[in-house]
Design a protein around this motif. Sequence first.
Motif, PDB file in Angstrom:
ATOM      1  N   ASP A  32      45.832  23.474  29.610  1.00  0.00           N
ATOM      2  CA  ASP A  32      45.251  24.778  29.940  1.00  0.00           C
ATOM      3  C   ASP A  32      46.346  25.829  30.118  1.00  0.00           C
ATOM      4  O   ASP A  32      46.266  26.697  30.981  1.00  0.00           O
ATOM      5  N   VAL A  33      47.383  25.741  29.271  1.00  0.00           N
ATOM      6  CA  VAL A  33      48.548  26.613  29.402  1.00  0.00           C
ATOM      7  C   VAL A  33      48.179  28.090  29.374  1.00  0.00           C
ATOM      8  O   VAL A  33      48.705  28.893  30.165  1.00  0.00           O
ATOM      9  N   TYR A  34      47.251  28.464  28.510  1.00  0.00           N
ATOM     10  CA  TYR A  34      46.924  29.882  28.420  1.00  0.00           C
ATOM     11  C   TYR A  34      46.008  30.326  29.562  1.00  0.00           C
ATOM     12  O   TYR A  34      45.997  31.506  29.922  1.00  0.00           O
ATOM     13  N   TYR A  35      45.279  29.389  30.158  1.00  0.00           N
ATOM     14  CA  TYR A  35      44.549  29.717  31.376  1.00  0.00           C
ATOM     15  C   TYR A  35      45.545  30.048  32.485  1.00  0.00           C
ATOM     16  O   TYR A  35      45.391  31.053  33.198  1.00  0.00           O
ATOM     17  N   GLN A  36      46.561  29.200  32.638  1.00  0.00           N
ATOM     18  CA  GLN A  36      47.577  29.448  33.661  1.00  0.00           C
ATOM     19  C   GLN A  36      48.296  30.769  33.405  1.00  0.00           C
ATOM     20  O   GLN A  36      48.591  31.526  34.335  1.00  0.00           O
ATOM     21  N   SER A  37      48.577  31.051  32.132  1.00  0.00           N
ATOM     22  CA  SER A  37      49.250  32.310  31.786  1.00  0.00           C
ATOM     23  C   SER A  37      48.373  33.513  32.120  1.00  0.00           C
ATOM     24  O   SER A  37      48.862  34.534  32.623  1.00  0.00           O
ATOM     25  N   MET A  38      47.062  33.392  31.852  1.00  0.00           N
ATOM     26  CA  MET A  38      46.157  34.496  32.150  1.00  0.00           C
ATOM     27  C   MET A  38      46.040  34.715  33.657  1.00  0.00           C
ATOM     28  O   MET A  38      45.923  35.860  34.126  1.00  0.00           O
ATOM     29  N   MET A  39      46.085  33.635  34.437  1.00  0.00           N
ATOM     30  CA  MET A  39      46.048  33.778  35.891  1.00  0.00           C
ATOM     31  C   MET A  39      47.315  34.480  36.391  1.00  0.00           C
ATOM     32  O   MET A  39      47.259  35.333  37.276  1.00  0.00           O
ATOM     33  N   ALA A  40      48.458  34.130  35.795  1.00  0.00           N
ATOM     34  CA  ALA A  40      49.700  34.803  36.169  1.00  0.00           C
ATOM     35  C   ALA A  40      49.640  36.273  35.790  1.00  0.00           C
ATOM     36  O   ALA A  40      50.101  37.150  36.546  1.00  0.00           O
ATOM     37  N   SER A  41      49.059  36.562  34.628  1.00  0.00           N
ATOM     38  CA  SER A  41      48.911  37.950  34.200  1.00  0.00           C
ATOM     39  C   SER A  41      47.984  38.709  35.145  1.00  0.00           C
ATOM     40  O   SER A  41      48.223  39.877  35.475  1.00  0.00           O
ATOM     41  N   ALA A  42      46.913  38.050  35.602  1.00  0.00           N
ATOM     42  CA  ALA A  42      45.974  38.691  36.522  1.00  0.00           C
ATOM     43  C   ALA A  42      46.648  39.013  37.847  1.00  0.00           C
ATOM     44  O   ALA A  42      46.414  40.081  38.437  1.00  0.00           O
ATOM     45  N   ARG A  43      47.504  38.106  38.326  1.00  0.00           N
ATOM     46  CA  ARG A  43      48.223  38.374  39.574  1.00  0.00           C
ATOM     47  C   ARG A  43      49.170  39.555  39.414  1.00  0.00           C
ATOM     48  O   ARG A  43      49.299  40.397  40.318  1.00  0.00           O
ATOM     49  N   SER A  44      49.820  39.630  38.260  1.00  0.00           N
ATOM     50  CA  SER A  44      50.715  40.755  37.991  1.00  0.00           C
ATOM     51  C   SER A  44      49.940  42.062  37.897  1.00  0.00           C
ATOM     52  O   SER A  44      50.374  43.104  38.412  1.00  0.00           O
ATOM     53  N   THR A  45      48.766  41.999  37.255  1.00  0.00           N
ATOM     54  CA  THR A  45      47.931  43.194  37.131  1.00  0.00           C
ATOM     55  C   THR A  45      47.451  43.668  38.492  1.00  0.00           C
ATOM     56  O   THR A  45      47.365  44.873  38.753  1.00  0.00           O
ATOM     57  N   ALA A  46      47.153  42.721  39.381  1.00  0.00           N
ATOM     58  CA  ALA A  46      46.710  43.083  40.724  1.00  0.00           C
ATOM     59  C   ALA A  46      47.773  43.883  41.461  1.00  0.00           C
ATOM     60  O   ALA A  46      47.454  44.802  42.240  1.00  0.00           O
ATOM     61  N   GLN A  47      49.029  43.556  41.221  1.00  0.00           N
ATOM     62  CA  GLN A  47      50.120  44.318  41.839  1.00  0.00           C
ATOM     63  C   GLN A  47      50.166  45.743  41.309  1.00  0.00           C
ATOM     64  O   GLN A  47      50.408  46.693  42.045  1.00  0.00           O
ATOM     65  N   VAL A  48      49.907  45.894  39.993  1.00  0.00           N
ATOM     66  CA  VAL A  48      49.878  47.236  39.402  1.00  0.00           C
ATOM     67  C   VAL A  48      48.735  48.045  40.006  1.00  0.00           C
ATOM     68  O   VAL A  48      48.889  49.230  40.335  1.00  0.00           O
ATOM     69  N   VAL A  49      47.569  47.401  40.159  1.00  0.00           N
ATOM     70  CA  VAL A  49      46.402  48.081  40.729  1.00  0.00           C
ATOM     71  C   VAL A  49      46.707  48.554  42.151  1.00  0.00           C
ATOM     72  O   VAL A  49      46.426  49.707  42.517  1.00  0.00           O
ATOM     73  N   ALA A  50      47.278  47.659  42.964  1.00  0.00           N
ATOM     74  CA  ALA A  50      47.584  48.020  44.352  1.00  0.00           C
ATOM     75  C   ALA A  50      48.583  49.167  44.422  1.00  0.00           C
ATOM     76  O   ALA A  50      48.449  50.087  45.236  1.00  0.00           O
ATOM     77  N   THR A  51      49.590  49.125  43.558  1.00  0.00           N
ATOM     78  CA  THR A  51      50.595  50.183  43.550  1.00  0.00           C
ATOM     79  C   THR A  51      50.006  51.511  43.098  1.00  0.00           C
ATOM     80  O   THR A  51      50.328  52.573  43.647  1.00  0.00           O
ATOM     81  N   ASP A  55      41.579  46.918  37.244  1.00  0.00           N
ATOM     82  CA  ASP A  55      40.878  46.046  38.179  1.00  0.00           C
ATOM     83  C   ASP A  55      39.634  45.459  37.519  1.00  0.00           C
ATOM     84  O   ASP A  55      39.363  44.250  37.625  1.00  0.00           O
ATOM     85  N   PHE A  56      38.885  46.295  36.811  1.00  0.00           N
ATOM     86  CA  PHE A  56      37.665  45.828  36.147  1.00  0.00           C
ATOM     87  C   PHE A  56      37.978  44.818  35.051  1.00  0.00           C
ATOM     88  O   PHE A  56      37.372  43.743  34.965  1.00  0.00           O
ATOM     89  N   VAL A  57      38.946  45.158  34.202  1.00  0.00           N
ATOM     90  CA  VAL A  57      39.296  44.278  33.085  1.00  0.00           C
ATOM     91  C   VAL A  57      39.857  42.955  33.596  1.00  0.00           C
ATOM     92  O   VAL A  57      39.506  41.875  33.106  1.00  0.00           O
ATOM     93  N   SER A  58      40.737  43.017  34.593  1.00  0.00           N
ATOM     94  CA  SER A  58      41.352  41.805  35.129  1.00  0.00           C
ATOM     95  C   SER A  58      40.308  40.886  35.757  1.00  0.00           C
ATOM     96  O   SER A  58      40.321  39.667  35.545  1.00  0.00           O
ATOM     97  N   GLU A  59      39.381  41.464  36.517  1.00  0.00           N
ATOM     98  CA  GLU A  59      38.347  40.661  37.161  1.00  0.00           C
ATOM     99  C   GLU A  59      37.485  39.941  36.127  1.00  0.00           C
ATOM    100  O   GLU A  59      37.174  38.753  36.270  1.00  0.00           O
ATOM    101  N   ASN A  60      37.118  40.647  35.078  1.00  0.00           N
ATOM    102  CA  ASN A  60      36.293  40.024  34.039  1.00  0.00           C
ATOM    103  C   ASN A  60      37.081  39.008  33.224  1.00  0.00           C
ATOM    104  O   ASN A  60      36.525  37.992  32.774  1.00  0.00           O
ATOM    105  N   MET A  61      38.372  39.262  33.022  1.00  0.00           N
ATOM    106  CA  MET A  61      39.206  38.318  32.290  1.00  0.00           C
ATOM    107  C   MET A  61      39.338  37.007  33.058  1.00  0.00           C
ATOM    108  O   MET A  61      39.230  35.923  32.480  1.00  0.00           O
TER     109      MET A  61
END
Length: 243
Positions: A171-190, A216-222
Amino acid sequence: MPGGRLSQQERQQIALGLGDGLAYAEIARRLERPTSTITREVMRNGGPTGYRADLAHRATEQRAHRRKQAAAPRGPQAVPQAHGRDAEAVRAYEEAFTTVMMAQGLPAMMARVMAALMLTDSGSLTAAELVQRLSVSPASVSKAIAFLDSQGLVRRERDERRRERYTVDNDVYYQSMMASARSTAQVVATAREGVGVLGPGTPAAVRLENVARFLDFVSENMVRAAEQARDILHVSPETPTDH
C-alpha cells in the motif's frame, strides 16, 4: 526492417508520428514493427510528450555500451530473475517505470531507487544491494532514500543481521497519500493563520482563505477515497519472496 534495433531514421518517424498524435499501434504498423517495440522505445526515452529522436538514439547507444561494461568481470552484476521472467524485458520495463516516475516529478536517482524496490518480489533491499544493483555510490542511495522516506514512499527497518533495509509496502501509494495529506494540513493551517495576520476580508486574506478551503476539501476527500480504495482493492501477493 522488422527485426533488430531501431535506426535513427525510424526514431525520427516515431517522433513525427507522436507529433501528429498517432497511436503507438499506427506508428508500429507504418514502420512494420511490433507495437510493444514502439511502446517500449517511447516510454524509456521521455514518454509521448518528451520523446526526441536524436536523444533516444544516443541513449540507446549509451545503454548498449553499459551492457557491454556489465558483461565485464568488474561490471555490475545482472539481477537474477525469478518465476521464469525474461531478464531483458524486466530491464527494459524498469527503465520505462523509472521514466514514468521522473515525468511525475521524482528526481532521476530517486526514481531509479523506487523502481528497483517496486520491482523486487520482496519489496525490500539493503543499501549495499541497491549500490550493486544500480552501480551508484552509497551516498547517492542514502540521499535518494532520505527523500523517498520523507515522501512516505519507503520505510526503514532492521533485518536479523542488523542491516538497515529499505522497504516499499503493497500500500505504498496509500502511505504516500497520507503523508501528502499531513503536509497539506500544515499548508491549510498556515494559510488560515495568515488570514488573522492580514486581516479578515482583505484581498490577501480572502485569497489565503480560498486556498485553505480548497486544499482542506480536496485533502479530506482524497484521504477518504484512499481509505475506501485500500479496503476494497487491496490484493495480497501469492509469492512474498524473490527466491
